[in-house]
Write a protein that holds these residues in place. Structure first.
Motif, mmCIF file in Angstrom:
data_model
loop_
_atom_site.group_PDB
_atom_site.id
_atom_site.type_symbol
_atom_site.label_atom_id
_atom_site.label_comp_id
_atom_site.label_asym_id
_atom_site.label_seq_id
_atom_site.Cartn_x
_atom_site.Cartn_y
_atom_site.Cartn_z
ATOM 1 N N HIS A 1 0.835 -1.200 0.000
ATOM 2 C CA HIS A 1 0.000 0.000 0.000
ATOM 3 C C HIS A 1 0.877 1.260 0.000
ATOM 4 N N ASN A 2 1.872 1.287 0.878
ATOM 5 C CA ASN A 2 2.757 2.450 0.956
ATOM 6 C C ASN A 2 3.548 2.645 -0.327
ATOM 7 N N MET A 3 3.983 1.547 -0.950
ATOM 8 C CA MET A 3 4.709 1.640 -2.213
ATOM 9 C C MET A 3 3.815 2.231 -3.295
ATOM 10 N N LEU A 4 2.561 1.777 -3.349
ATOM 11 C CA LEU A 4 1.634 2.308 -4.347
ATOM 12 C C LEU A 4 1.326 3.777 -4.092
ATOM 13 N N LEU A 5 1.241 4.171 -2.823
ATOM 14 C CA LEU A 5 1.032 5.587 -2.505
ATOM 15 C C LEU A 5 2.203 6.429 -3.001
ATOM 16 N N ARG A 6 3.423 5.951 -2.767
ATOM 17 C CA ARG A 6 4.596 6.689 -3.236
ATOM 18 C C ARG A 6 4.596 6.799 -4.755
ATOM 19 N N PHE A 7 4.204 5.731 -5.426
ATOM 20 C CA PHE A 7 4.165 5.709 -6.882
ATOM 21 C C PHE A 7 3.114 6.693 -7.410
ATOM 22 N N ALA A 8 1.972 6.813 -6.725
ATOM 23 C CA ALA A 8 0.859 7.648 -7.198
ATOM 24 C C ALA A 8 0.990 9.104 -6.798
ATOM 25 N N THR A 9 1.892 9.452 -5.915
ATOM 26 C CA THR A 9 1.923 10.810 -5.379
ATOM 27 C C THR A 9 2.561 11.830 -6.301
ATOM 28 N N ASN A 10 3.120 11.409 -7.420
ATOM 29 C CA ASN A 10 3.753 12.385 -8.306
ATOM 30 C C ASN A 10 2.828 13.561 -8.596
ATOM 31 N N ASP A 11 1.606 13.308 -8.992
ATOM 32 C CA ASP A 11 0.669 14.377 -9.288
ATOM 33 C C ASP A 11 -0.572 14.332 -8.404
ATOM 34 N N LEU A 12 -0.886 13.186 -7.857
ATOM 35 C CA LEU A 12 -2.102 13.001 -7.088
ATOM 36 C C LEU A 12 -2.208 13.963 -5.906
ATOM 37 N N LEU A 13 -1.118 14.185 -5.204
ATOM 38 C CA LEU A 13 -1.157 15.034 -4.015
ATOM 39 C C LEU A 13 -0.867 16.504 -4.291
ATOM 40 N N LYS A 14 -0.607 16.838 -5.531
ATOM 41 C CA LYS A 14 -0.408 18.250 -5.872
ATOM 42 C C LYS A 14 -1.757 18.950 -5.919
ATOM 43 N N ALA A 15 -1.782 20.187 -5.471
ATOM 44 C CA ALA A 15 -3.010 20.981 -5.552
ATOM 45 C C ALA A 15 -3.383 21.176 -7.014
ATOM 46 N N CYS A 16 -4.655 21.081 -7.294
ATOM 47 C CA CYS A 16 -5.130 21.280 -8.666
ATOM 48 C C CYS A 16 -4.957 22.740 -9.071
ATOM 49 N N CYS A 17 -5.284 23.639 -8.187
ATOM 50 C CA CYS A 17 -5.212 25.065 -8.471
ATOM 51 C C CYS A 17 -4.112 25.682 -7.612
ATOM 52 N N GLY A 18 -3.021 26.035 -8.229
ATOM 53 C CA GLY A 18 -1.910 26.609 -7.487
ATOM 54 C C GLY A 18 -0.703 26.759 -8.383
ATOM 55 N N THR A 19 0.417 27.084 -7.758
ATOM 56 C CA THR A 19 1.644 27.226 -8.529
ATOM 57 C C THR A 19 2.849 27.063 -7.616
ATOM 58 N N GLY A 20 3.784 26.303 -8.081
ATOM 59 C CA GLY A 20 5.059 26.184 -7.407
ATOM 60 C C GLY A 20 5.143 25.140 -6.313
ATOM 61 N N ALA B 1 6.671 21.459 -4.463
ATOM 62 C CA ALA B 1 6.454 20.032 -4.678
ATOM 63 C C ALA B 1 4.970 19.677 -4.742
ATOM 64 N N TYR B 2 4.131 20.445 -4.038
ATOM 65 C CA TYR B 2 2.703 20.143 -3.997
ATOM 66 C C TYR B 2 1.860 21.179 -4.737
ATOM 67 N N ASN B 3 2.496 21.985 -5.581
ATOM 68 C CA ASN B 3 1.805 23.007 -6.360
ATOM 69 C C ASN B 3 1.038 23.974 -5.468
ATOM 70 N N TRP B 4 1.626 24.311 -4.342
ATOM 71 C CA TRP B 4 0.978 25.224 -3.408
ATOM 72 C C TRP B 4 1.994 26.247 -2.936
ATOM 73 N N ASN B 5 1.560 27.489 -2.934
ATOM 74 C CA ASN B 5 2.402 28.590 -2.497
ATOM 75 C C ASN B 5 1.473 29.638 -1.897
ATOM 76 N N ALA B 6 1.685 29.988 -0.642
ATOM 77 C CA ALA B 6 0.810 30.941 0.050
ATOM 78 C C ALA B 6 0.791 32.303 -0.637
ATOM 79 N N SER B 7 1.808 32.608 -1.407
ATOM 80 C CA SER B 7 1.862 33.895 -2.100
ATOM 81 C C SER B 7 1.163 33.870 -3.449
ATOM 82 N N ALA B 8 0.784 32.679 -3.907
ATOM 83 C CA ALA B 8 0.131 32.560 -5.216
ATOM 84 C C ALA B 8 -0.969 31.508 -5.108
ATOM 85 N N ILE B 9 -2.116 31.937 -4.583
ATOM 86 C CA ILE B 9 -3.220 31.000 -4.363
ATOM 87 C C ILE B 9 -4.261 31.127 -5.475
#
Length: 104
Positions: free
Chosen positions: A24-43, A45-53
């Motif tokens: 399970h943990n291996m599959l989570l690591r494999f899927a996290t490339n884009d899955l855990l990035k914010a859909c709306c954001g910029t910058g 590792a997680y596409n999130w920046n408090a200065s650009a929301i």
């Protein structure tokens, strides 16, 4: 529990259960490339920046929000909220599932 001592590791944990957790943990690591990035954001590792929301100039939303866990780094996407709600209503996230509890 298992009556067979060979089913347990040196810490007393069931090997089979640990195997499931490791996979399970291996599959989570494999899927996290884009899955855990914010859909709306910029910058970042997680596409999130408090200065650009979301809704600020230059910040764009992803093309497929249902493929993301987070909308803006803070809020879940509609797809994840739907998944969680179904888990509460029908199980397994509530014991009894809400619909089963209402029927009783």
């Amino acid at each position: 529990m298992s009556p067979n001592w060979i089913d347990y590791d040196s810490l007393g944990c069931l090997r089979a259960i640990n195997g499931v957790a490791k996979r399970h943990n291996m599959l989570l690591r494999f899927a996290t490339n884009d899955l855990l990035k914010a859909c709306c954001g910029t910058g970042g590792a997680y596409n999130w920046n408090a200065s650009a929301i979301c809704a600020m100039p230059g910040v764009v939303a992803c093309k497929n929000p249902s493929a993301s866990v987070s909308w803006d780094g803070v809020h879940y996407t509609e797809a994840i909220n739907n998944y969680i709600a179904k888990g509460w209503i029908n199980g397994p996230y509530a014991d009894l599932p809400i619909l089963a509890a209402i029927r009783n």
